[in-house]
Structure formats: C-alpha cells, structure tokens
Design a protein around this motif. Structure first.
Motif, PDB file in Angstrom:
ATOM      1  N   LEU A  66       0.824  -1.211   0.000  1.00  0.00           N
ATOM      2  CA  LEU A  66       0.000   0.000   0.000  1.00  0.00           C
ATOM      3  C   LEU A  66       0.860   1.263   0.000  1.00  0.00           C
ATOM      4  CD1 LEU A  66      -2.770  -1.163   2.483  1.00  0.00           C
ATOM      5  CD2 LEU A  66      -2.936  -0.987  -0.002  1.00  0.00           C
ATOM      6  N   LYS A  67       2.036   1.195   0.593  1.00  0.00           N
ATOM      7  CA  LYS A  67       2.960   2.333   0.509  1.00  0.00           C
ATOM      8  C   LYS A  67       3.388   2.561  -0.946  1.00  0.00           C
ATOM      9  CE  LYS A  67       4.873   1.951   5.205  1.00  0.00           C
ATOM     10  NZ  LYS A  67       6.060   1.571   6.015  1.00  0.00           N
ATOM     11  N   ARG A  68       3.720   1.480  -1.640  1.00  0.00           N
ATOM     12  CA  ARG A  68       4.132   1.601  -3.045  1.00  0.00           C
ATOM     13  C   ARG A  68       3.007   2.172  -3.904  1.00  0.00           C
ATOM     14  NH1 ARG A  68       8.491  -1.422  -5.069  1.00  0.00           N
ATOM     15  NH2 ARG A  68      10.070  -1.611  -3.444  1.00  0.00           N
ATOM     16  N   LEU A  69       1.774   1.882  -3.540  1.00  0.00           N
ATOM     17  CA  LEU A  69       0.626   2.347  -4.321  1.00  0.00           C
ATOM     18  C   LEU A  69       0.159   3.737  -3.892  1.00  0.00           C
ATOM     19  CD1 LEU A  69      -1.482  -0.961  -4.438  1.00  0.00           C
ATOM     20  CD2 LEU A  69       0.185  -0.126  -6.105  1.00  0.00           C
ATOM     21  N   ASN A  70       0.890   4.358  -2.960  1.00  0.00           N
ATOM     22  CA  ASN A  70       0.555   5.698  -2.462  1.00  0.00           C
ATOM     23  C   ASN A  70      -0.817   5.752  -1.794  1.00  0.00           C
ATOM     24  OD1 ASN A  70       2.997   7.002  -3.337  1.00  0.00           O
ATOM     25  ND2 ASN A  70       2.201   6.928  -5.429  1.00  0.00           N
ATOM     26  N   VAL A  71      -1.129   4.704  -1.046  1.00  0.00           N
ATOM     27  CA  VAL A  71      -2.400   4.623  -0.324  1.00  0.00           C
ATOM     28  C   VAL A  71      -2.181   4.689   1.186  1.00  0.00           C
ATOM     29  CG1 VAL A  71      -4.414   3.145   0.142  1.00  0.00           C
ATOM     30  CG2 VAL A  71      -3.509   3.311  -2.178  1.00  0.00           C
ATOM     31  N   TRP A  72      -1.025   4.232   1.654  1.00  0.00           N
ATOM     32  CA  TRP A  72      -0.828   4.061   3.087  1.00  0.00           C
ATOM     33  C   TRP A  72      -0.883   5.383   3.845  1.00  0.00           C
ATOM     34  CZ3 TRP A  72      -1.730   0.717   6.500  1.00  0.00           C
ATOM     35  CH2 TRP A  72      -1.205   0.833   7.791  1.00  0.00           C
ATOM     36  N   ALA A  74      -2.834   7.842   3.616  1.00  0.00           N
ATOM     37  CA  ALA A  74      -4.202   8.155   4.015  1.00  0.00           C
ATOM     38  C   ALA A  74      -4.712   7.202   5.089  1.00  0.00           C
ATOM     39  CB  ALA A  74      -5.123   8.101   2.792  1.00  0.00           C
ATOM     40  N   LEU A  75      -4.155   6.003   5.156  1.00  0.00           N
ATOM     41  CA  LEU A  75      -4.629   4.995   6.104  1.00  0.00           C
ATOM     42  C   LEU A  75      -3.926   5.068   7.460  1.00  0.00           C
ATOM     43  CD1 LEU A  75      -4.802   1.865   3.771  1.00  0.00           C
ATOM     44  CD2 LEU A  75      -6.733   3.127   4.714  1.00  0.00           C
ATOM     45  N   ALA A  76      -2.673   5.474   7.466  1.00  0.00           N
ATOM     46  CA  ALA A  76      -1.854   5.387   8.678  1.00  0.00           C
ATOM     47  C   ALA A  76      -2.493   6.026   9.909  1.00  0.00           C
ATOM     48  CB  ALA A  76      -0.478   5.991   8.413  1.00  0.00           C
ATOM     49  N   ARG A 128      -7.772   6.642  -4.500  1.00  0.00           N
ATOM     50  CA  ARG A 128      -6.520   6.614  -5.246  1.00  0.00           C
ATOM     51  C   ARG A 128      -6.746   6.110  -6.668  1.00  0.00           C
ATOM     52  NH1 ARG A 128      -2.194   8.827  -6.938  1.00  0.00           N
ATOM     53  NH2 ARG A 128      -0.523   7.377  -7.486  1.00  0.00           N
ATOM     54  N   ALA A 129      -7.623   5.112  -6.830  1.00  0.00           N
ATOM     55  CA  ALA A 129      -7.896   4.577  -8.163  1.00  0.00           C
ATOM     56  C   ALA A 129      -8.502   5.635  -9.075  1.00  0.00           C
ATOM     57  CB  ALA A 129      -8.822   3.366  -8.062  1.00  0.00           C
ATOM     58  N   LEU A 130      -9.339   6.504  -8.544  1.00  0.00           N
ATOM     59  CA  LEU A 130      -9.944   7.553  -9.369  1.00  0.00           C
ATOM     60  C   LEU A 130      -8.888   8.459  -9.985  1.00  0.00           C
ATOM     61  CD1 LEU A 130     -12.996   8.533  -7.121  1.00  0.00           C
ATOM     62  CD2 LEU A 130     -13.064   7.295  -9.295  1.00  0.00           C
ATOM     63  N   ASP A 131      -7.743   8.584  -9.330  1.00  0.00           N
ATOM     64  CA  ASP A 131      -6.655   9.407  -9.853  1.00  0.00           C
ATOM     65  C   ASP A 131      -5.671   8.625 -10.710  1.00  0.00           C
ATOM     66  OD1 ASP A 131      -7.551  11.744  -8.640  1.00  0.00           O
ATOM     67  OD2 ASP A 131      -6.415  11.376  -6.798  1.00  0.00           O
ATOM     68  N   ALA A 132      -5.456   7.345 -10.383  1.00  0.00           N
ATOM     69  CA  ALA A 132      -4.323   6.619 -10.955  1.00  0.00           C
ATOM     70  C   ALA A 132      -4.685   5.610 -12.041  1.00  0.00           C
ATOM     71  CB  ALA A 132      -3.566   5.909  -9.835  1.00  0.00           C
ATOM     72  N   VAL A 133      -5.947   5.196 -12.118  1.00  0.00           N
ATOM     73  CA  VAL A 133      -6.360   4.150 -13.071  1.00  0.00           C
ATOM     74  C   VAL A 133      -6.985   4.801 -14.297  1.00  0.00           C
ATOM     75  CG1 VAL A 133      -7.895   2.163 -13.368  1.00  0.00           C
ATOM     76  CG2 VAL A 133      -6.632   2.449 -11.234  1.00  0.00           C
ATOM     77  N   ALA A 134      -6.699   4.250 -15.476  1.00  0.00           N
ATOM     78  CA  ALA A 134      -7.151   4.870 -16.728  1.00  0.00           C
ATOM     79  C   ALA A 134      -8.659   5.092 -16.743  1.00  0.00           C
ATOM     80  CB  ALA A 134      -6.735   4.003 -17.928  1.00  0.00           C
ATOM     81  N   GLN A 135      -9.423   4.103 -16.282  1.00  0.00           N
ATOM     82  CA  GLN A 135     -10.872   4.258 -16.274  1.00  0.00           C
ATOM     83  C   GLN A 135     -11.472   3.500 -15.092  1.00  0.00           C
ATOM     84  OE1 GLN A 135     -13.034   3.159 -19.928  1.00  0.00           O
ATOM     85  NE2 GLN A 135     -13.932   5.177 -19.743  1.00  0.00           N
ATOM     86  N   VAL A 136     -12.302   4.189 -14.329  1.00  0.00           N
ATOM     87  CA  VAL A 136     -13.020   3.585 -13.207  1.00  0.00           C
ATOM     88  C   VAL A 136     -14.497   3.640 -13.535  1.00  0.00           C
ATOM     89  CG1 VAL A 136     -13.512   3.716 -10.734  1.00  0.00           C
ATOM     90  CG2 VAL A 136     -11.220   4.299 -11.571  1.00  0.00           C
ATOM     91  N   ILE A 137     -15.122   2.466 -13.590  1.00  0.00           N
ATOM     92  CA  ILE A 137     -16.496   2.360 -14.096  1.00  0.00           C
ATOM     93  C   ILE A 137     -17.389   1.833 -12.987  1.00  0.00           C
ATOM     94  CG2 ILE A 137     -17.969   1.328 -15.873  1.00  0.00           C
ATOM     95  CD1 ILE A 137     -15.329   0.848 -17.477  1.00  0.00           C
TER      96      ILE A 137
END
Length: 417
Positions: A66-72, A74-76, A128-137
């Motif tokens: 999660l650190k590598r994915l830039n999510v941690w 917000a969770l810490a 994070r996915a809304l910013d980093a993933v090409a398309q969120v459906i």
C-alpha cells in the motif's frame, strides 16, 4: 467516476470487482504501466452506509504494498499496530495447550502489521484509483465473452469494452470464474461468525488475542483507541444465531463471560454482523485470458488474518507477471502470463488454505489424539524460540519470494536466527 465507456474501448486489463483486492490489483497494474479499467460498484460511503463491523489486519508486506501504491499515507492515522499475537486455549479439553505469545520484537519488527476498518481501507483505495487508473467504471459486469485475442465485457448499463486480460476479483459468485469455465471446490462448516467491536477497561497494548474453544475461536484485534478492540467471534451456527438475537447488554455479558478478565470489564458493544464460515478454492487460478484474485480464487475461515493478505499478494503477483509481458511486448493475457501467475500463486494459496482448514478443524474435533498433537505443537513453539520465530516468519510471508511491489523499499532489520 471515470469517463464513460464507448463501444470498442480496449484495455490491457479489465479488473472486475472494486473491493480491496480488486482495487489494489487495478492500482498495481496501472503502476507497472498497464492500461486498466476498474469495473464495479464503488464502496458505500462510510457515513451513509450502516456502520462497518469488520476490520482488516494488514501484515507488513501488505502495508509495504500500500505504501508503493501511495495509499498508506491516508490509512496510517486510522491504523493500529499489531505488536503481538496471544493464543489462549480456552477449551475444556483434558489436554489443554499452554498459552503462547508471538511478539513482533522477536523478529526485530515494531509490529506484525496494522489493523484498519474495512470502510476506511476501501475508501482510500478507491479514491486513489480515481486518480491513478485509466478508467473507473461504477457498474457491474453482466456478461463476458472470451475470444482468442481479447475478452469482451458487457456492462450492466449496456455498453461494452474489450481487454486482453480479465482480472476477476468479483467474489465467491464470480462472473469471471464462470466465464472462463473454472470450477471451484466449496466446503462449509457448521459455523458462523460475528464481527463487531467493544470497549474494555484494560488497554490492549497492541496485542491481538485469540481464545480457542470447542467449535470456534474469539479473536480481539487492537484499534487505534487503546480501550477499544474489534472482534471476530466464531462458533457453532446455533450459538451465533442466539448471540445475534441478544440485546446489547446480554451480548456484552456473554462476551465478558468468554473473555474473562483478559481485557477487564467489557462494555459498549458496537453493531453486529454475522456471516457463515465457509471455504472455497478455484481449481485453477487462471485460464482463458482470466486470472482470479481474492475471494474469486479462495475463501478461508477468519483465522490468522490470512484472507485479505492472500488476495493482496494475488494482486501484486499479477502485476509482476503483466509487467514482464509488457516489457517484452507480449500479450498480457496470453498463456505465458497465465502460467506464470499460476506458478507464482498456487503454493501460497494451497498452503494457506490447507493450514487454516486444519487449524479450524482441530477446534471442531473431540478426538484426544488431535488435541494432543495440537497441544504438543504449541508447547514446542512456546519452549523453543528459534522454531517460534520460524513460524512467525512463515505467517508473515509466502513460501516463495514476495512480489516486487511488496518488498520493503529499504532493507529490513537483520533478523536473529
């Protein structure tokens, strides 16, 4: 939430299922350069939904992921360290096992991992996915047609998209698993579980306690509040049904009776949710341009914090396999990638499924030889520190090498032999 699809939209990977394992997979695949569509209803807003009763105990490799994915980050602030795990034999067996404590400091670690509420985890991943993933459906998948070169996914709104690889993270009733023709083995126990939280007068001090008793276990897991713990109570189905019918006062009394003075006086039990205890394993982890992740591939009884951590390792391993294909200009949904994914995951999945099943069944049997074997094993761990450390390392990491996104960014502390 992502731009709308149009007929002919095509992706390297379509991840089906926006739970934590699926969303983490989408982020990991995007991180290694794949064009990804994440498909699935978004997680419910924590304030709008009924209160969350379940938490996730994230082991150190999952935290590094999660650190590598830039999510941690917000969770810490919402995570509680798991500094020790205490196992107590609360059975009435003639051959009771000794109490045993596994402490992270024995491995040179500050914590085995961190406990975080499921809603908090889901919201951070999805944001994070809304910013980093090409398309969120934010739709579900109605049908999948798998061809020689691509898979075509029909969405609940009627539009379609194509992908060279389908990552099926859509749970136990997986549309992806069915479309790929992958069979699964399902087994059930005469057990159910309650997930909730409660307050207590003695600080948990970062210790998770598992009380093992006939027909199930009661596990308390630290939260950021030192006087509040989350709870998973596994028992016979009839017992859990009775506990769910209790009012809050009676439930707290039953919990106090089960925990004794472990955490002092119990109060303020939170909302309760129950679920059946069952197991599932897919007979193949991948086939026909489809790789299965998380509960589409495996479901384990809620023992030892293995379920979600196993699914996150699926996600990270699939990212490794796809990254290798993309670097070489190969098909990310081709047979070589699927075979590599199976090799990377099958030993870890099989060993965890068998181990958790055996441990759970050892609590269900009244056979003295089984109870004796379990007691001797725990006594050996208690008395022999090197063996105890070996078991702790095995619980934290898979039998094979960790996927690249789960390896610590900096060198870990030197472990004592």
């Amino acid at each position: 939430m992502g731009k709308p699809t149009s007929p002919g939209d095509d992706f390297d990977v379509a991840v089906v299922g926006a739970g934590p394992a699926g969303t983490a997979a989408a982020l990991a695949l995007a991180h290694v350069g794949a064009k990804v569509a994440l498909i699935g209803p978004p997680p419910p807003n924590a304030q709008a939904a009924r209160p969350e009763t379940r938490t996730a105990a994230l082991l150190t490799s999952s935290v590094d992921f999660l650190k590598r994915l830039n999510v941690w980050e917000a969770l810490a602030p919402h995570a509680a360290p798991l500094k020790a795990i205490r196992i107590v034999d609360a059975s009435r067996s003639l051959l009771r096992s000794p109490d045993i404590a596994f402490e992270a400091r024995e491995l040179g670690l500050e914590a085995f991992g961190y406990n975080v509420a499921n809603t908090t985890l889901n919201e951070a991943l999805y944001a994070r996915a809304l910013d980093a993933v090409a398309q969120v459906i934010p739709e579900s998948v109605a049908a999948i047609a798998i061809g020689d070169r691509t898979a075509e996914l029909t969405l609940s709104g009627g539009s379609t998209l194509t992908a060279r690889l389908v990552a099926g993270a859509d749970g136990r009733q997986s549309v992806c698993r069915d479309a790929a023709g992958i069979e699964s083995s399902v087994w059930r126990y005469d057990q159910a579980a309650i997930a909730t939280s409660f307050r207590h007068t003695i600080s948990h001090d970062g210790v998770s306690t598992e009380l093992h008793r006939e027909l199930g276990s009661v596990t308390t897991v630290p939260t950021p509040d030192p006087h509040t713990s989350s709870l998973i109570w596994v028992g016979a189905t009839a017992e859990i049904d009775d506990l769910m019918s209790c009012d809050d006062t009676d439930f707290a009394a039953h919990l106090q009776d089960r925990l004794g003075d472990t955490l002092g006086a119990v109060s303020d039990a939170g909302p309760r949710a129950s679920f059946p205890v069952a197991g599932l394993t897919a007979k193949q982890l991948a086939a026909k341009r489809t790789a299965l992740i998380g509960e589409a591939a495996h479901i384990l009884p809620p023992i030892g914090a293995q379920g979600l951590n196993l699914g996150l390792r699926d996600a990270a391993a699939l990212a490794d396999c796809v990254a290798g294909a993309l670097r070489q200009g190969h098909d990310p949904g081709g047979l070589a990638v699927l075979a590599a994914y199976i090799r990377a995951r099958q030993l870890d999945v099989m060993s965890r499924a068998i181990g958790v099943d055996l441990l759970n069944r050892s609590l269900l049997t009244g056979l003295l030889p089984v109870q004796a074997a379990r007691g001797m094993a725990l006594a050996g761990l208690n008395a022999f520190a090197p063996l105890r450390r070996l078991v702790m390392r095995a619980g934290l990491a898979p039998p094979a090498r960790l996927p690249s996104l789960m390896r610590p960014v900096t060198a870990p502390p030197r472990l004592r032999a």
